[in-house]
Motif scaffolding. Structure first.
Motif, PDB file in Angstrom:
ATOM      1  N   GLY A   1     -58.143 -15.636 -23.001  1.00  0.00           N
ATOM      2  CA  GLY A   1     -58.188 -16.824 -23.836  1.00  0.00           C
ATOM      3  C   GLY A   1     -59.482 -17.600 -23.782  1.00  0.00           C
ATOM      4  N   SER A   2     -60.182 -17.574 -22.658  1.00  0.00           N
ATOM      5  CA  SER A   2     -61.390 -18.380 -22.522  1.00  0.00           C
ATOM      6  C   SER A   2     -62.633 -17.496 -22.502  1.00  0.00           C
ATOM      7  N   LYS A   3     -63.745 -18.102 -22.869  1.00  0.00           N
ATOM      8  CA  LYS A   3     -65.008 -17.373 -22.858  1.00  0.00           C
ATOM      9  C   LYS A   3     -65.390 -16.979 -21.446  1.00  0.00           C
ATOM     10  N   GLU A   4     -65.072 -17.807 -20.493  1.00  0.00           N
ATOM     11  CA  GLU A   4     -65.387 -17.508 -19.094  1.00  0.00           C
ATOM     12  C   GLU A   4     -64.617 -16.262 -18.625  1.00  0.00           C
ATOM     13  N   GLU A   5     -63.358 -16.162 -19.046  1.00  0.00           N
ATOM     14  CA  GLU A   5     -62.559 -14.990 -18.680  1.00  0.00           C
ATOM     15  C   GLU A   5     -63.077 -13.735 -19.362  1.00  0.00           C
ATOM     16  N   ARG A   6     -63.477 -13.869 -20.614  1.00  0.00           N
ATOM     17  CA  ARG A   6     -63.997 -12.699 -21.339  1.00  0.00           C
ATOM     18  C   ARG A   6     -65.333 -12.240 -20.763  1.00  0.00           C
ATOM     19  N   ALA A   7     -66.088 -13.162 -20.206  1.00  0.00           N
ATOM     20  CA  ALA A   7     -67.403 -12.824 -19.638  1.00  0.00           C
ATOM     21  C   ALA A   7     -67.272 -11.874 -18.454  1.00  0.00           C
ATOM     22  N   VAL A   8     -66.208 -12.009 -17.673  1.00  0.00           N
ATOM     23  CA  VAL A   8     -66.064 -11.197 -16.465  1.00  0.00           C
ATOM     24  C   VAL A   8     -64.998 -10.116 -16.621  1.00  0.00           C
ATOM     25  N   PHE A   9     -64.431 -10.012 -17.807  1.00  0.00           N
ATOM     26  CA  PHE A   9     -63.331  -9.070 -18.023  1.00  0.00           C
ATOM     27  C   PHE A   9     -63.794  -7.622 -17.883  1.00  0.00           C
ATOM     28  N   ARG A  10     -63.000  -6.813 -17.182  1.00  0.00           N
ATOM     29  CA  ARG A  10     -63.205  -5.373 -17.134  1.00  0.00           C
ATOM     30  C   ARG A  10     -61.844  -4.696 -17.222  1.00  0.00           C
ATOM     31  N   LEU A  11     -61.786  -3.581 -17.895  1.00  0.00           N
ATOM     32  CA  LEU A  11     -60.544  -2.840 -18.007  1.00  0.00           C
ATOM     33  C   LEU A  11     -60.113  -2.313 -16.646  1.00  0.00           C
ATOM     34  N   SER A  12     -58.818  -2.324 -16.394  1.00  0.00           N
ATOM     35  CA  SER A  12     -58.301  -1.681 -15.192  1.00  0.00           C
ATOM     36  C   SER A  12     -58.517  -0.178 -15.319  1.00  0.00           C
ATOM     37  N   PRO A  13     -58.486   0.576 -14.224  1.00  0.00           N
ATOM     38  CA  PRO A  13     -58.665   2.031 -14.329  1.00  0.00           C
ATOM     39  C   PRO A  13     -57.700   2.679 -15.314  1.00  0.00           C
ATOM     40  N   ALA A  14     -56.428   2.264 -15.314  1.00  0.00           N
ATOM     41  CA  ALA A  14     -55.450   2.870 -16.217  1.00  0.00           C
ATOM     42  C   ALA A  14     -55.736   2.505 -17.661  1.00  0.00           C
ATOM     43  N   ARG A  15     -56.060   1.226 -17.916  1.00  0.00           N
ATOM     44  CA  ARG A  15     -56.350   0.807 -19.297  1.00  0.00           C
ATOM     45  C   ARG A  15     -57.663   1.419 -19.781  1.00  0.00           C
ATOM     46  N   ARG A  16     -58.609   1.625 -18.881  1.00  0.00           N
ATOM     47  CA  ARG A  16     -59.868   2.265 -19.293  1.00  0.00           C
ATOM     48  C   ARG A  16     -59.618   3.718 -19.684  1.00  0.00           C
ATOM     49  N   GLN A  17     -58.773   4.427 -18.936  1.00  0.00           N
ATOM     50  CA  GLN A  17     -58.477   5.810 -19.292  1.00  0.00           C
ATOM     51  C   GLN A  17     -57.790   5.889 -20.656  1.00  0.00           C
ATOM     52  N   LEU A  18     -56.880   4.959 -20.921  1.00  0.00           N
ATOM     53  CA  LEU A  18     -56.246   4.926 -22.234  1.00  0.00           C
ATOM     54  C   LEU A  18     -57.274   4.630 -23.324  1.00  0.00           C
ATOM     55  N   GLY A  19     -58.149   3.669 -23.052  1.00  0.00           N
ATOM     56  CA  GLY A  19     -59.196   3.350 -24.024  1.00  0.00           C
ATOM     57  C   GLY A  19     -60.112   4.521 -24.297  1.00  0.00           C
ATOM     58  N   LEU A  20     -60.446   5.286 -23.263  1.00  0.00           N
ATOM     59  CA  LEU A  20     -61.326   6.449 -23.441  1.00  0.00           C
ATOM     60  C   LEU A  20     -60.656   7.517 -24.296  1.00  0.00           C
ATOM     61  N   LYS A  21     -59.357   7.731 -24.093  1.00  0.00           N
ATOM     62  CA  LYS A  21     -58.640   8.706 -24.928  1.00  0.00           C
ATOM     63  C   LYS A  21     -58.681   8.285 -26.389  1.00  0.00           C
ATOM     64  N   ARG A  22     -58.430   7.016 -26.638  1.00  0.00           N
ATOM     65  CA  ARG A  22     -58.464   6.516 -28.016  1.00  0.00           C
ATOM     66  C   ARG A  22     -59.874   6.555 -28.581  1.00  0.00           C
ATOM     67  N   LEU A  23     -60.871   6.268 -27.743  1.00  0.00           N
ATOM     68  CA  LEU A  23     -62.256   6.272 -28.197  1.00  0.00           C
ATOM     69  C   LEU A  23     -62.689   7.668 -28.632  1.00  0.00           C
ATOM     70  N   ARG A  24     -62.253   8.688 -27.928  1.00  0.00           N
ATOM     71  CA  ARG A  24     -62.595  10.052 -28.325  1.00  0.00           C
ATOM     72  C   ARG A  24     -62.029  10.370 -29.712  1.00  0.00           C
ATOM     73  N   LEU A  25     -60.825   9.899 -29.982  1.00  0.00           N
ATOM     74  CA  LEU A  25     -60.248  10.094 -31.315  1.00  0.00           C
ATOM     75  C   LEU A  25     -61.039   9.316 -32.361  1.00  0.00           C
ATOM     76  N   ALA A  26     -61.412   8.088 -32.024  1.00  0.00           N
ATOM     77  CA  ALA A  26     -62.191   7.282 -32.955  1.00  0.00           C
ATOM     78  C   ALA A  26     -63.525   7.960 -33.276  1.00  0.00           C
ATOM     79  N   ALA A  27     -64.169   8.508 -32.251  1.00  0.00           N
ATOM     80  CA  ALA A  27     -65.448   9.185 -32.463  1.00  0.00           C
ATOM     81  C   ALA A  27     -65.275  10.430 -33.323  1.00  0.00           C
ATOM     82  N   LEU A  28     -64.186  11.158 -33.119  1.00  0.00           N
ATOM     83  CA  LEU A  28     -63.927  12.340 -33.935  1.00  0.00           C
ATOM     84  C   LEU A  28     -63.814  11.964 -35.405  1.00  0.00           C
ATOM     85  N   VAL A  29     -63.077  10.911 -35.696  1.00  0.00           N
ATOM     86  CA  VAL A  29     -62.961  10.462 -37.095  1.00  0.00           C
ATOM     87  C   VAL A  29     -64.307   9.975 -37.606  1.00  0.00           C
ATOM     88  N   LEU A  30     -65.032   9.225 -36.792  1.00  0.00           N
ATOM     89  CA  LEU A  30     -66.335   8.699 -37.201  1.00  0.00           C
ATOM     90  C   LEU A  30     -67.273   9.802 -37.647  1.00  0.00           C
TER      91      LEU A  30
END
Length: 246
Positions: A84-113
């Motif tokens: 919700g806050s800019k301060e929180e977004r400044a230090v935000f990092r994906l958890s290992p599990a959420r990053r792995q999910l994001g990477l799977k989705r990113l590979r699909l996005a890149a394939l379409v791109l």
């Protein structure tokens, strides 16, 4: 072909202003699909552009997943909430599990791109796995020596395929299946047909495609599939993408 931007009506593609534009609708529709939306809504969005843009403009639109004006694509596809806050977004990092999910989705996005009509454009660092919300958190220095090597290699492979396959550069677009989590489209040029298959779900999906060839080869994995009676049965793993050719 015309729109109101900055309080003025502008004839971007039929006047004397621009030959092409940044394709934000592509990014918005692709993210919505990969985050659980219906593939047919992605098709509807892009078909609306194709109906309203001159053909040369549609086939040369600047397609992208991130820009300096947007949150980074890996963060968008991996996060389960926006701090919700800019301060929180400044230090935000994906958890290992959420990053792995994001990477799977990113590979699909890149394939379409890289396989969709238009000019695929990569914002620096997306291919290296950089994270970050809005400006200035999306503008960090490139992580030299700390890149995600597997992701970078995948982007490189897609870029080579785009360069080596003329159908991916100028081939006509054909929608083959767009429903729920399954997005399938093809590019055709001079008898060559390349078919992109995407399963955005976190569960396996089955699909049967008409197929008029003796074999089907996935250019991403080099796996050879066997059609039968002019149909190709597919069982797609969660977050799996294919690029099929005969």
């Amino acid at each position: 072909t015309t729109k109101i931007a900055y309080s003025m009506r502008r004839r971007y593609l039929l006047g004397q202003e621009l030959h092409g534009v940044m394709n934000y609708p592509f990014r918005t529709a692709l993210i919505a699909y990969l985050l659980g939306g219906d593939a047919d809504e992605f098709r509807e969005t892009l078909e609306s552009l194709r109906e309203n843009y001159p053909p040369h403009a549609f086939y040369s639109l600047m397609n992208f997943l991130s820009t300096h004006d947007t949150p980074r694509i890996l963060t968008v596809l991996g996060a389960d909430h926006v701090p919700g806050s800019k301060e929180e977004r400044a230090v935000f990092r994906l958890s290992p599990a959420r990053r792995q999910l994001g990477l799977k989705r990113l590979r699909l996005a890149a394939l379409v791109l890289f396989t969709f009509p238009g000019a695929p454009t990569v914002y620096y660092g997306d291919e290296a796995g950089m994270e970050g919300w809005e400006d200035p958190f999306n503008r960090a220095g490139y992580p030299w020596g700390q890149e995600d090597s597997e992701l970078k290699s995948f982007f490189s492979k897609l870029a080579h395929l785009r360069r080596e396959q003329p159908a991916l550069q100028t081939g006509q677009l054909h929608w083959r299946w767009t429903a729920g989590s399954l997005l399938v489209f093809a590019r055709e040029l001079d008898g060559q047909l390349l078919t992109t298959v995407v399963n955005a779900a976190d569960t396996p999906q089955t699909l049967t495609l008409p197929w008029f060839g003796d074999t089907a080869r996935d250019l991403l994995s080099s796996e050879v599939l066997s059609p039968a009676d002019n149909v190709l049965p597919l069982t797609l793993l969660p977050h799996q993408g294919l690029l099929l050719t005969t």
